[in-house]
Scaffold this motif. Sequence first.
Motif, PDB file in Angstrom:
ATOM      1  N   ASP A 111     -15.043  -9.463 -16.811  1.00 13.76           N
ATOM      2  CA  ASP A 111     -14.344  -8.171 -16.362  1.00 13.76           C
ATOM      3  C   ASP A 111     -13.400  -7.584 -17.773  1.00 13.76           C
ATOM      4  OD1 ASP A 111     -12.984  -5.888 -15.156  1.00 13.76           O
ATOM      5  OD2 ASP A 111     -12.428  -7.103 -13.408  1.00 13.76           O
ATOM      6  N   THR A 112     -13.922  -6.842 -18.359  1.00 11.45           N
ATOM      7  CA  THR A 112     -13.326  -6.485 -19.648  1.00 11.45           C
ATOM      8  C   THR A 112     -12.183  -5.304 -19.491  1.00 11.45           C
ATOM      9  OG1 THR A 112     -15.208  -4.708 -20.254  1.00 11.45           O
ATOM     10  CG2 THR A 112     -15.262  -6.880 -21.203  1.00 11.45           C
ATOM     11  N   ARG A 113     -12.492  -4.616 -18.339  1.00 11.44           N
ATOM     12  CA  ARG A 113     -11.607  -3.517 -18.268  1.00 11.44           C
ATOM     13  C   ARG A 113     -10.001  -4.330 -17.687  1.00 11.44           C
ATOM     14  NH1 ARG A 113     -12.745   0.110 -13.378  1.00 11.44           N
ATOM     15  NH2 ARG A 113     -14.658  -0.810 -13.705  1.00 11.44           N
ATOM     16  N   ASP A 114     -10.206  -5.372 -16.774  1.00 18.43           N
ATOM     17  CA  ASP A 114      -8.843  -6.088 -16.466  1.00 18.43           C
ATOM     18  C   ASP A 114      -8.482  -6.855 -17.493  1.00 18.43           C
ATOM     19  OD1 ASP A 114      -8.805  -4.885 -14.040  1.00 18.43           O
ATOM     20  OD2 ASP A 114      -9.960  -6.705 -12.785  1.00 18.43           O
ATOM     21  N   SER A 115      -9.183  -7.634 -18.387  1.00 15.38           N
ATOM     22  CA  SER A 115      -8.856  -8.309 -19.641  1.00 15.38           C
ATOM     23  C   SER A 115      -8.106  -7.396 -20.304  1.00 15.38           C
ATOM     24  CB  SER A 115     -10.191  -8.881 -20.036  1.00 15.38           C
ATOM     25  OG  SER A 115     -10.906  -9.601 -19.186  1.00 15.38           O
ATOM     26  N   ARG A 116      -8.649  -6.232 -20.786  1.00 15.23           N
ATOM     27  CA  ARG A 116      -7.865  -5.397 -21.733  1.00 15.23           C
ATOM     28  C   ARG A 116      -6.361  -5.116 -21.398  1.00 15.23           C
ATOM     29  NH1 ARG A 116      -8.895   0.645 -24.009  1.00 15.23           N
ATOM     30  NH2 ARG A 116      -7.012   0.760 -25.221  1.00 15.23           N
ATOM     31  N   ALA A 117      -6.157  -4.774 -20.098  1.00 17.43           N
ATOM     32  CA  ALA A 117      -4.709  -4.518 -19.412  1.00 17.43           C
ATOM     33  C   ALA A 117      -3.997  -5.958 -19.513  1.00 17.43           C
ATOM     34  CB  ALA A 117      -4.771  -4.098 -17.970  1.00 17.43           C
ATOM     35  N   LEU A 118      -4.558  -6.947 -19.276  1.00 20.91           N
ATOM     36  CA  LEU A 118      -3.921  -8.373 -19.310  1.00 20.91           C
ATOM     37  C   LEU A 118      -3.440  -8.777 -21.171  1.00 20.91           C
ATOM     38  CD1 LEU A 118      -5.924 -10.647 -17.039  1.00 20.91           C
ATOM     39  CD2 LEU A 118      -3.671  -9.709 -16.710  1.00 20.91           C
ATOM     40  N   TYR A 119      -4.311  -8.329 -21.709  1.00 21.04           N
ATOM     41  CA  TYR A 119      -4.243  -8.667 -23.416  1.00 21.04           C
ATOM     42  C   TYR A 119      -3.033  -7.798 -23.656  1.00 21.04           C
ATOM     43  CZ  TYR A 119      -8.314 -11.134 -24.795  1.00 21.04           C
ATOM     44  OH  TYR A 119      -9.318 -12.318 -24.922  1.00 21.04           O
ATOM     45  N   GLU A 120      -2.869  -6.454 -23.237  1.00 15.76           N
ATOM     46  CA  GLU A 120      -1.838  -5.645 -23.367  1.00 15.76           C
ATOM     47  C   GLU A 120      -0.548  -6.014 -22.854  1.00 15.76           C
ATOM     48  OE1 GLU A 120      -3.364  -1.693 -21.970  1.00 15.76           O
ATOM     49  OE2 GLU A 120      -4.519  -1.310 -23.888  1.00 15.76           O
ATOM     50  N   GLU A 121      -0.780  -6.535 -21.649  1.00 20.83           N
ATOM     51  CA  GLU A 121       0.424  -7.090 -21.300  1.00 20.83           C
ATOM     52  C   GLU A 121       1.181  -8.531 -22.004  1.00 20.83           C
ATOM     53  OE1 GLU A 121       2.791  -8.207 -16.923  1.00 20.83           O
ATOM     54  OE2 GLU A 121       0.619  -7.722 -16.863  1.00 20.83           O
ATOM     55  N   LEU A 122       0.063  -9.326 -22.332  1.00 19.41           N
ATOM     56  CA  LEU A 122       0.355 -10.418 -23.098  1.00 19.41           C
ATOM     57  C   LEU A 122       0.991 -10.101 -24.609  1.00 19.41           C
ATOM     58  CD1 LEU A 122       0.312 -13.701 -23.153  1.00 19.41           C
ATOM     59  CD2 LEU A 122      -1.963 -13.178 -23.983  1.00 19.41           C
ATOM     60  N   ALA A 123       0.503  -8.989 -25.235  1.00 17.22           N
ATOM     61  CA  ALA A 123       0.936  -8.679 -26.346  1.00 17.22           C
ATOM     62  C   ALA A 123       2.443  -8.142 -26.259  1.00 17.22           C
ATOM     63  CB  ALA A 123      -0.183  -7.658 -27.153  1.00 17.22           C
TER      64      ALA A 123
ATOM     65  N   VAL B 294       4.446  -8.820 -23.799  1.00 21.24           N
ATOM     66  CA  VAL B 294       5.527 -10.135 -23.516  1.00 21.24           C
ATOM     67  C   VAL B 294       5.849 -11.015 -24.677  1.00 21.24           C
ATOM     68  CG1 VAL B 294       5.927 -12.298 -22.222  1.00 21.24           C
ATOM     69  CG2 VAL B 294       5.069 -10.149 -20.853  1.00 21.24           C
ATOM     70  N   THR B 295       4.569 -11.018 -25.603  1.00 26.25           N
ATOM     71  CA  THR B 295       4.941 -11.874 -26.844  1.00 26.25           C
ATOM     72  C   THR B 295       5.845 -11.094 -27.911  1.00 26.25           C
ATOM     73  OG1 THR B 295       2.635 -12.964 -26.694  1.00 26.25           O
ATOM     74  CG2 THR B 295       3.389 -12.921 -28.942  1.00 26.25           C
ATOM     75  N   THR B 296       5.783  -9.808 -27.800  1.00 27.79           N
ATOM     76  CA  THR B 296       6.641  -8.938 -28.656  1.00 27.79           C
ATOM     77  C   THR B 296       8.075  -9.284 -28.060  1.00 27.79           C
ATOM     78  OG1 THR B 296       4.985  -7.335 -29.274  1.00 27.79           O
ATOM     79  CG2 THR B 296       7.478  -6.870 -29.537  1.00 27.79           C
ATOM     80  N   GLN B 297       8.302  -9.272 -26.795  1.00 33.32           N
ATOM     81  CA  GLN B 297       9.740  -9.539 -26.427  1.00 33.32           C
ATOM     82  C   GLN B 297      10.288 -10.994 -26.652  1.00 33.32           C
ATOM     83  OE1 GLN B 297       8.792  -9.046 -22.342  1.00 33.32           O
ATOM     84  NE2 GLN B 297      10.307  -7.424 -22.320  1.00 33.32           N
TER      85      GLN B 297
END
Length: 74
Positions: free
Chosen positions: A35-47, A49-52
């Motif tokens: 499921d690449t659509r959901d994966s992309r949103a999760l990658y963006e959130e992970l990025a 949170v990582t920046t924080q």
Amino acid sequence: MDKTELISLGEQLRGIGHRRRELAERVYSEVQQGDTRDSRALYEELAYVTTQAIGLMEKQRTILEDEISRMRVQ
């Protein structure tokens, strides 16, 4: 050194670390399911949170470097 601030930063990092682990597990699961659509949103959130986390670690490093500098002067 501001012990309270260091403790607070540590607690915030712990919370962010927990969130990053959860997101990484979800990303892996979504990728496995294809499921690449959901994966992309999760990658963006992970990025995000990582920046924080990086920002908090930089603050922590600055506090520690300032303390080390003070110790050298003494």
